[in-house]
Design a protein around this motif. Sequence first.
Motif, short mmCIF file in Angstrom:
data_model
loop_
_atom_site.label_atom_id
_atom_site.label_comp_id
_atom_site.label_asym_id
_atom_site.label_seq_id
_atom_site.Cartn_x
_atom_site.Cartn_y
_atom_site.Cartn_z
N GLY A 49 0.78 -1.23 0.00
CA GLY A 49 0.00 0.00 0.00
C GLY A 49 0.81 1.28 0.00
O GLY A 49 0.40 2.28 -0.60
N HIS A 151 1.56 4.02 8.72
CA HIS A 151 0.45 3.38 8.00
C HIS A 151 -0.20 2.27 8.81
O HIS A 151 -1.09 1.58 8.33
N LYS A 204 -4.61 -0.17 -12.33
CA LYS A 204 -5.27 -1.01 -11.33
C LYS A 204 -6.72 -0.59 -11.09
O LYS A 204 -7.56 -1.42 -10.75
N ARG A 238 -0.97 -8.83 0.28
CA ARG A 238 0.33 -9.46 0.48
C ARG A 238 0.14 -10.77 1.23
O ARG A 238 -0.79 -10.89 2.04
N LYS A 243 -3.13 -10.66 7.12
CA LYS A 243 -4.19 -10.64 6.11
C LYS A 243 -4.99 -11.95 6.18
O LYS A 243 -5.92 -12.16 5.42
N ALA A 269 1.10 -10.22 -3.58
CA ALA A 269 2.44 -9.80 -3.99
C ALA A 269 3.43 -10.18 -2.89
O ALA A 269 3.05 -10.47 -1.77
N GLU A 322 -5.37 -4.00 10.54
CA GLU A 322 -5.27 -3.33 9.24
C GLU A 322 -5.31 -1.83 9.42
O GLU A 322 -6.30 -1.30 9.95
N PHE A 324 -5.57 0.51 7.11
CA PHE A 324 -6.67 1.04 6.30
C PHE A 324 -7.22 -0.08 5.39
O PHE A 324 -8.36 -0.46 5.50
N ALA A 325 -6.39 -0.57 4.46
CA ALA A 325 -6.73 -1.55 3.42
C ALA A 325 -7.20 -0.86 2.16
O ALA A 325 -8.41 -0.70 1.91
N GLU A 330 -10.37 -0.26 -3.38
CA GLU A 330 -10.18 -0.66 -4.79
C GLU A 330 -11.35 -1.51 -5.28
O GLU A 330 -11.86 -1.32 -6.38
N1 UPG Z 1 -1.36 -5.50 -4.30
C1 UPG Z 1 -0.85 -5.79 -5.53
N2 UPG Z 1 -0.63 -7.07 -5.85
C2 UPG Z 1 -0.90 -8.08 -5.01
C3 UPG Z 1 -1.41 -7.79 -3.72
C4 UPG Z 1 -1.63 -6.47 -3.39
O1 UPG Z 1 -0.62 -4.90 -6.36
O2 UPG Z 1 -0.69 -9.23 -5.37
C5 UPG Z 1 -1.67 -4.09 -3.99
C6 UPG Z 1 -3.13 -3.87 -3.71
O3 UPG Z 1 -3.86 -3.78 -4.92
C7 UPG Z 1 -3.09 -2.58 -2.91
C8 UPG Z 1 -1.77 -2.72 -2.15
O4 UPG Z 1 -0.99 -3.69 -2.83
O5 UPG Z 1 -3.00 -1.49 -3.78
C9 UPG Z 1 -1.99 -3.19 -0.74
O6 UPG Z 1 -2.37 -2.13 0.05
P1 UPG Z 1 -3.16 -2.30 1.41
O7 UPG Z 1 -4.33 -3.19 1.19
O8 UPG Z 1 -3.49 -0.96 1.89
O9 UPG Z 1 -2.18 -3.10 2.37
P2 UPG Z 1 -0.64 -2.98 2.87
O10 UPG Z 1 0.30 -3.33 1.80
O11 UPG Z 1 -0.59 -3.83 4.08
O12 UPG Z 1 -0.46 -1.43 3.22
C10 UPG Z 1 -0.19 -0.73 4.45
C11 UPG Z 1 -1.15 -1.01 5.60
C12 UPG Z 1 -2.57 -0.82 5.10
C13 UPG Z 1 -2.75 0.61 4.58
C14 UPG Z 1 -1.65 0.97 3.61
C15 UPG Z 1 -1.70 2.44 3.24
O13 UPG Z 1 -0.96 -2.31 6.11
O14 UPG Z 1 -3.50 -1.07 6.14
O15 UPG Z 1 -3.97 0.69 3.91
O16 UPG Z 1 -0.36 0.68 4.11
O17 UPG Z 1 -1.76 3.24 4.38
#
Ligand code: UPG
Length: 414
Positions: A49, A151, A204, A238, A243, A269, A322, A324-325, A330
């Motif tokens: 994120g 975050h 995306k 991820r 998660k 990812a 979490e 935010f998520a 999305e």
């Molecule tokens: N994503 C990919 N490919 C994958 C899996 C995930 O591109 O195979 C992307 C997904 O589409 C999204 C991002 O990765 O855009 C994930 O973001 P998020 O769901 O927000 O999780 P985190 O990576 O854990 O991000 C951290 C926090 C989260 C917060 C974010 C922004 O854990 O809670 O929303 O930072 O503040």
Amino acid sequence: MHNAPTEEKTVTAYDSYLDDRQRRAIRDATDALVDVRVAHVNSTASGGGVAEIVGSLVPLLNDVGVETDWLVMDAHTEFFDVTKAIHNGLQGEKSEFTDAMHETYRPVVVGNATDLDEAYDVIVLHDPQSLGMAPTLAERYPETTLVWRCHIDLTAAAPPFLEFVQSYLDPIDRAIVTLPEYGEGITGVEKTVVHPAIDPLTEKNRALDGLSGDAADAADLESYPFDTDRPLVVQVSRFDPWKDPLGVIEAYREAKSSIPDAQLALVGAMPDDDPEGIVVYREVKEATRDDPDVHLLTNHPDAGINALQRGADVVLQKSLREGFALTVSEALWKGTPVVGTNVGGIPLQIEDGENGYLVEPTDIAATAERITRLLTDGTRKRRFGERGREMVRERFLLPRLLVDYLGLLSDVSR
Ligand code: UPG
């Protein structure tokens, strides 16, 4: 540190997502910020994120006239093992923060801060990975304003890890948190609440027309290993214990006992800064080895994620903790209802029974029941999806985040 690649973006392209008040706020702030140089620092250029947000925000800041760089730390696996342990501790895992961990962490943050050879007016350090750069940066560039963007939900942080954060906050001029309660455990720093947001114009998140080449192939669900005529449940996250991918599988299996046709795609990812990814992926692979209706997709292109979030009948976000998520916004933006856990930033986005369902993280039966409800009621599914898209349009799109950041930058550089 190295510069991350960014795309060109113009704020004009986002005009239909702005209202007059926001347009005015952008004009006023950019007049005030004309000579201000900004850097965002985080620990990976892709996956997760933080990279998602910074990669979209930085080009827009530049377009409105605030000269902004995106810098990514140079670090090795041992550093990321430590920072993932810190991430886990801050999310509530009870473990020790040892001297050895600190000895791995410190030289990397000091080294990255020492490498910096440009003076910025404001540096935004994202998450615990880069926070430790603060004392060295403050010593080298006493005029620079330092902001820490956290975050993570810190409300259940294990004390040694919260103390670790606190020990680096002295030189920080402002902390940004996603919800007010996330900042309650840290002291001595002014806090600002900013909700994250998604970029409606990236591959995306934008409408899936006009794609060609690899992106068009990735967006073609007919080419996927599942059957597009049967119900599809998707979680995009991820491969991270927080998660709860194993909980997703359990809930899906329970739902499948009433909807035998249902299929599950887990899309995950494995960014550089998350060494746990491969371990969790292997666990998930093992747990689903004999199940032809569960599909694991790794390091998937954005157009494919877009198509899956759009094509899913239900998106799940079964997080145990979490911040935010982004994945919830999305999916809702694409008109897909979400069953999410009632933790952290998820209830900011899901209104139970309006645009999705909220469930308690340990309640597999309720999760399965809500999935089943949405899979068997197309009218409800569409209604939730429409409301979800409107809610995201109003509250969680990038132009609003740009305005928030411009306001914050004007405030801290006064
Ligand atoms: N994503 C990919 N490919 C994958 C899996 C995930 O591109 O195979 C992307 C997904 O589409 C999204 C991002 O990765 O855009 C994930 O973001 P998020 O769901 O927000 O999780 P985190 O990576 O854990 O991000 C951290 C926090 C989260 C917060 C974010 C922004 O854990 O809670 O929303 O930072 O503040």
